[in-house]
Scaffold this motif. Structure first.
Motif, PDB file in Angstrom:
ATOM      1  N   ASN A  18     -11.179 -12.875 -30.713  1.00 47.20           N
ATOM      2  CA  ASN A  18     -11.367 -11.582 -31.375  1.00 47.20           C
ATOM      3  C   ASN A  18     -11.451 -10.425 -30.389  1.00 47.20           C
ATOM      4  OD1 ASN A  18     -11.522 -12.122 -34.337  1.00 47.20           O
ATOM      5  ND2 ASN A  18     -13.035 -13.594 -33.639  1.00 47.20           N
ATOM      6  N   ARG A  19     -11.795 -10.702 -29.126  1.00 53.16           N
ATOM      7  CA  ARG A  19     -11.699  -9.637 -28.122  1.00 53.16           C
ATOM      8  C   ARG A  19     -10.241  -9.243 -27.931  1.00 53.16           C
ATOM      9  NH1 ARG A  19     -13.980  -9.967 -21.980  1.00 53.16           N
ATOM     10  NH2 ARG A  19     -15.962  -9.795 -23.081  1.00 53.16           N
ATOM     11  N   ILE A  20      -9.354 -10.235 -27.849  1.00 56.06           N
ATOM     12  CA  ILE A  20      -7.927  -9.943 -27.692  1.00 56.06           C
ATOM     13  C   ILE A  20      -7.417  -9.154 -28.895  1.00 56.06           C
ATOM     14  CG2 ILE A  20      -5.628 -10.971 -27.479  1.00 56.06           C
ATOM     15  CD1 ILE A  20      -7.073 -13.389 -26.106  1.00 56.06           C
ATOM     16  N   ARG A  21      -7.821  -9.585 -30.104  1.00 60.08           N
ATOM     17  CA  ARG A  21      -7.410  -8.857 -31.308  1.00 60.08           C
ATOM     18  C   ARG A  21      -7.950  -7.426 -31.297  1.00 60.08           C
ATOM     19  NH1 ARG A  21      -8.916 -13.861 -35.359  1.00 60.08           N
ATOM     20  NH2 ARG A  21      -6.937 -14.975 -35.197  1.00 60.08           N
TER      21      ARG A  21
ATOM     22  N   ILE B 270       3.232  -6.160 -38.055  1.00 61.92           N
ATOM     23  CA  ILE B 270       2.381  -5.681 -36.966  1.00 61.92           C
ATOM     24  C   ILE B 270       1.019  -6.364 -37.033  1.00 61.92           C
ATOM     25  CG2 ILE B 270       1.190  -3.665 -36.010  1.00 61.92           C
ATOM     26  CD1 ILE B 270       3.551  -1.968 -37.052  1.00 61.92           C
ATOM     27  N   ALA B 271       0.419  -6.391 -38.241  1.00 61.41           N
ATOM     28  CA  ALA B 271      -0.896  -7.019 -38.409  1.00 61.41           C
ATOM     29  C   ALA B 271      -0.832  -8.511 -38.095  1.00 61.41           C
ATOM     30  CB  ALA B 271      -1.396  -6.799 -39.836  1.00 61.41           C
ATOM     31  N   ASN B 272       0.239  -9.176 -38.534  1.00 58.82           N
ATOM     32  CA  ASN B 272       0.396 -10.611 -38.285  1.00 58.82           C
ATOM     33  C   ASN B 272       0.446 -10.902 -36.792  1.00 58.82           C
ATOM     34  OD1 ASN B 272       0.886 -13.341 -39.246  1.00 58.82           O
ATOM     35  ND2 ASN B 272       2.968 -13.082 -38.494  1.00 58.82           N
ATOM     36  N   ARG B 273       1.155 -10.071 -36.055  1.00 54.68           N
ATOM     37  CA  ARG B 273       1.267 -10.287 -34.610  1.00 54.68           C
ATOM     38  C   ARG B 273      -0.064 -10.023 -33.907  1.00 54.68           C
ATOM     39  NH1 ARG B 273       7.391  -7.786 -33.851  1.00 54.68           N
ATOM     40  NH2 ARG B 273       8.453  -9.792 -33.948  1.00 54.68           N
ATOM     41  N   ILE B 274      -0.809  -9.046 -34.361  1.00 54.29           N
ATOM     42  CA  ILE B 274      -2.137  -8.798 -33.786  1.00 54.29           C
ATOM     43  C   ILE B 274      -3.020 -10.020 -33.994  1.00 54.29           C
ATOM     44  CG2 ILE B 274      -4.259  -7.443 -34.030  1.00 54.29           C
ATOM     45  CD1 ILE B 274      -2.175  -5.804 -32.683  1.00 54.29           C
ATOM     46  N   MET B 275      -3.016 -10.574 -35.210  1.00 53.75           N
ATOM     47  CA  MET B 275      -3.866 -11.718 -35.527  1.00 53.75           C
ATOM     48  C   MET B 275      -3.428 -12.966 -34.775  1.00 53.75           C
ATOM     49  SD  MET B 275      -6.229 -10.622 -37.505  1.00 53.75           S
ATOM     50  CE  MET B 275      -6.911 -12.168 -38.103  1.00 53.75           C
ATOM     51  N   GLN B 276      -2.124 -13.254 -34.776  1.00 54.95           N
ATOM     52  CA  GLN B 276      -1.633 -14.492 -34.170  1.00 54.95           C
ATOM     53  C   GLN B 276      -1.747 -14.493 -32.660  1.00 54.95           C
ATOM     54  OE1 GLN B 276       1.782 -16.227 -37.185  1.00 54.95           O
ATOM     55  NE2 GLN B 276       2.408 -15.025 -35.449  1.00 54.95           N
ATOM     56  N   THR B 277      -1.526 -13.353 -32.028  1.00 52.93           N
ATOM     57  CA  THR B 277      -1.510 -13.307 -30.573  1.00 52.93           C
ATOM     58  C   THR B 277      -2.869 -13.676 -29.995  1.00 52.93           C
ATOM     59  OG1 THR B 277       0.230 -11.633 -30.580  1.00 52.93           O
ATOM     60  CG2 THR B 277      -1.075 -11.831 -28.572  1.00 52.93           C
TER      61      THR B 277
ATOM     62  N   ASP C 103       6.212 -13.371 -28.789  1.00 50.73           N
ATOM     63  CA  ASP C 103       6.625 -12.618 -29.973  1.00 50.73           C
ATOM     64  C   ASP C 103       5.699 -11.419 -30.179  1.00 50.73           C
ATOM     65  OD1 ASP C 103       7.973 -12.054 -32.430  1.00 50.73           O
ATOM     66  OD2 ASP C 103       6.392 -13.097 -33.513  1.00 50.73           O
ATOM     67  N   GLY C 104       4.385 -11.644 -30.006  1.00 53.24           N
ATOM     68  CA  GLY C 104       3.425 -10.561 -30.186  1.00 53.24           C
ATOM     69  C   GLY C 104       3.588  -9.456 -29.162  1.00 53.24           C
ATOM     70  N   ILE C 105       3.954  -9.830 -27.925  1.00 52.31           N
ATOM     71  CA  ILE C 105       4.118  -8.832 -26.857  1.00 52.31           C
ATOM     72  C   ILE C 105       5.171  -7.794 -27.253  1.00 52.31           C
ATOM     73  CG2 ILE C 105       4.970  -8.518 -24.494  1.00 52.31           C
ATOM     74  CD1 ILE C 105       3.608 -11.165 -23.787  1.00 52.31           C
ATOM     75  N   GLN C 106       6.200  -8.226 -27.996  1.00 51.71           N
ATOM     76  CA  GLN C 106       7.259  -7.295 -28.404  1.00 51.71           C
ATOM     77  C   GLN C 106       6.721  -6.124 -29.210  1.00 51.71           C
ATOM     78  OE1 GLN C 106      10.253  -9.489 -30.525  1.00 51.71           O
ATOM     79  NE2 GLN C 106      11.086 -10.428 -28.679  1.00 51.71           N
ATOM     80  N   THR C 107       5.647  -6.374 -29.960  1.00 57.25           N
ATOM     81  CA  THR C 107       5.043  -5.296 -30.754  1.00 57.25           C
ATOM     82  C   THR C 107       3.902  -4.623 -30.007  1.00 57.25           C
ATOM     83  OG1 THR C 107       5.636  -6.253 -32.898  1.00 57.25           O
ATOM     84  CG2 THR C 107       3.692  -4.832 -32.846  1.00 57.25           C
ATOM     85  N   ILE C 108       3.037  -5.436 -29.383  1.00 54.86           N
ATOM     86  CA  ILE C 108       1.800  -4.906 -28.812  1.00 54.86           C
ATOM     87  C   ILE C 108       2.051  -4.112 -27.532  1.00 54.86           C
ATOM     88  CG2 ILE C 108      -0.428  -5.549 -27.803  1.00 54.86           C
ATOM     89  CD1 ILE C 108      -0.226  -8.063 -29.728  1.00 54.86           C
ATOM     90  N   ALA C 109       2.816  -4.692 -26.619  1.00 52.97           N
ATOM     91  CA  ALA C 109       3.000  -4.072 -25.303  1.00 52.97           C
ATOM     92  C   ALA C 109       4.175  -3.102 -25.314  1.00 52.97           C
ATOM     93  CB  ALA C 109       3.184  -5.147 -24.244  1.00 52.97           C
TER      94      ALA C 109
END
Length: 613
Positions: A115-118, A141-148, A334-340
């Protein structure tokens, strides 16, 4: 007490480092794992100790077999210290180490690191520009935040555990086999080389296909959430089957992606199990042959057989762990594509908070095209005096709403400047700027929270009396007391549904007006603020709007021209330029675009070009 102690080792809400998270996978991992390196190091050491204890128990098994061959008359007396030591290790030390390892992983790392990462990813993403969210599915976007968050933590823990078990078991087995007879090492060394080669071939391919499966899952989530978010549109057009086909296409894509991944997984599983079978037969057969020649003891046979069976079980576990690690790495990738992603609209380093008191606004040679080659806003100049109330008029696409968005710094200009009280909006803090501008839009979107929570978004510290007064002025007191949600909450505590769908358009608009009344900002923007109200409702709150506008600089956009005809000045826009400016009477006398729009509306019809811009 002990649970709380371990749960407090990692703070889920630690503030992240400033700046964009790394865009490469390993640096992205390092960015988050270095924040908890001490806890991970302790877990690593405890895992090493637990693996060593497991191997020592197998060594004890070989010793017991050899001791039992010649028990003697005083077996327990002669070997009491050794037997008690074995028992203490099995009964106390091993459970203690495993329990400590579980506390570190399950209490300290699993919930809080995930949850710190999220939390840190959410804090970064929520400060992205408006265009970032407009270009993607909110659900994806929300899915990638949760899964990452969960995938990064899980793969990191799996790596820590797997490394020690591989090194300790294979290393200890080689040492013990060499101690019994060097020939016993040969099958294990050959197996180890083939095992590593198998993983080296399968794992990179599994990683790539795992990333494809994660991308397909995010796409599916985005389509499902998009349909649910627009359920009214779906039902109004009667396109349930079309929507089913749209989602079915994404499900089909995910099934195909998972099948491609699981084909590799099955092939790797079969290969590893074949190698394991060869290892058990070769090692056991060799140990028996050496025993028949008197080169090893029966205990060595038990040790060798027990170790290779344990390694066999462990190799299967390692295979699934490695597969899981790279599946999770694919999800993180996959998450990095959205987050970073870099923020397109950022505060300048050391930007001061905006100080808005008078509300003077100036647009200087503004150019903005949403990345297009031309159009939208081109070379626009406009000065709005403190306390002046202007109306923006023009056909759809003239640039009225874009001009307002540039004032709010939802986008950065291509060239030119926008100033508020002589402060360049690009050089002050975005949040402080927007906190001093009140906005009521045509498409009022409320948060899926209570009426009270939506109201105090305008001013969180507002008193009950101030809330009640704002509600009364916006004429929202007529319906709020009667509201009841699905769980029985009433009045101010009733939840309004996603985007406020449980309220009518007029009710949402009144809540929005009350919210801005509470905010009491020196600059006010009304973008079709009364478009959702019927004529009676508009007339009822017109006095409140005039009270709201008093003493403020106002920019109003409305295609119902009668609502802005009394403004101090009307600014007529077309194709991103100001083509007329003046009072209602002056523009009527001039006979230009405004006069034609007025004539059409008062003549009883409005053509398509006069839709909201």
């Amino acid at each position: 007490m002990i649970f709380r102690m371990f749960e407090s080792l990692v703070d889920a809400f630690r503030d992240p480092e400033e700046g964009m998270p790394p865009q490469t996978v390993w640096r992205f991992y390092g960015f988050y794992l270095k924040q908890v390196w001490k806890v991970l190091l302790i877990a690593c050491v405890v895992g090493l100790a637990a693996a060593l204890v497991d191997v020592s128990l197998l060594g004890f098994l070989g010793q017991i077999v050899d001791l039992a061959r010649n028990p003697g008359r005083h077996f327990f007396q002669d070997h009491a210290l050794q037997l008690v030591g074995m028992g203490l290790i099995a009964l106390i030390l091993r459970p203690l180490l495993i329990g400590l390892h579980d506390l570190l992983i399950n209490q300290a790392i699993a919930p809080s690191l995930t949850n710190r990462i999220r939390w840190q990813n959410h804090r970064y993403v929520i400060r992205q520009s408006l265009s970032f969210f407009q270009n993607d599915f909110a659900g994806r976007i929300a899915n990638r935040i949760m899964q990452t968050g969960s995938s990064l933590r899980e793969s990191a823990v799996q790596i820590v555990d797997a490394i020690w078990y591989v090194l300790v078991y294979t290393g200890s087995a080689l040492v013990m086999f060499a101690h019994a007879d060097a020939w016993l090492m040969l099958p294990l060394l050959i197996w180890l080389a083939l095992y590593v080669a198998t993983l080296a071939w399968f794992v990179p391919r599994t990683k790539h296909r795992s990333w494809q499966a994660s991308e397909a899952r995010s796409k599916l989530m985005g389509r499902i959430v998009d349909g649910y978010s627009n359920i009214q549109t779906l039902k109004l057009f009667g396109h349930t089957r079309r929507e089913e086909a749209y989602v079915a296409e994404a499900i089909d894509g995910q099934v195909a992606a998972i099948q491609r991944m699981t084909r590799l997984t099955t092939a790797m599983d079969v290969t590893i199990n074949l190698l394991n079978g060869v290892l058990i037969v070769a090692t056991s057969g060799l140990a028996l042959w050496l025993w028949s020649r008197g080169q090893v003891t029966v205990g060595a046979i038990a040790l060798a057989t027990g170790l290779v069976i344990r390694i066999n079980n462990m190799s299967g576990w390692i295979m699934w762990v490695v597969n899981g690690i790279f599946e999770n790495i694919g999800t993180v990738q996959d998450g990095i594509q959205t987050i970073a992603q870099p923020r397109s609209v950022q505060d300048m380093p050391g930007a001061p908070p905006a100080q808005v008191s008078r509300g003077a606004i100036r647009f200087e040679d503004v150019h903005f095209h949403y990345g297009q080659r031309g159009g939208v806003i081109s070379g626009l100049d406009l000065v709005i005096r403190p306390g002046e109330k202007i109306g923006l008029v023009g056909p759809s696409g003239a640039g009225k709403s874009t001009l307002v968005n540039l004032l709010l710094r939802m986008y950065d200009l291509e060239s030119g400047r926008v100033l508020v009280d002589d402060q360049d909006v690009a050089r002050v803090q975005q949040d402080s700027l927007r906190s001093q501008i009140g906005v009521v839009t045509q498409d009022t979107s409320l948060l899926h929270r209570s009426i009270r929570d939506n109201l105090i978004y305008g001013r969180p510290e507002a008193s009950e009396a101030e809330i009640a007064e704002a509600v009364r002025k916006a004429r929202a007191d007529e319906f709020i007391p009667r509201l009841v949600d699905g769980e029985g909450r009433r009045g101010y505590e009733a939840l309004v549904g996603e985007r406020g769908v449980k309220l009518s358009g007029g009710q949402r608009q009144r809540i929005a007006i009350a919210r801005v009344l509470l905010k009491n900002a020196p600059v006010l923007i009304l973008d079709e603020a009364t478009s959702a109200l019927d004529s009676d409702a508009e007339a009822a709150i017109q006095e409140s709007l005039e009270s709201l506008m008093e003493g403020k600089t106002v920019i109003a956009i409305a295609h119902r021209l009668s609502t802005i005809a009394r403004m101090d000045r009307l600014v007529v826009m077309e194709q991103g330029r100001i083509i007329e400016s003046g009072s209602h009477a002056e523009l009527i006398d001039r006979g230009g675009l405004y006069a034609r729009l007025w004539q059409r509306q008062t003549g009883g019809f409005v053509v398509a070009e006069e839709a909201p811009g």
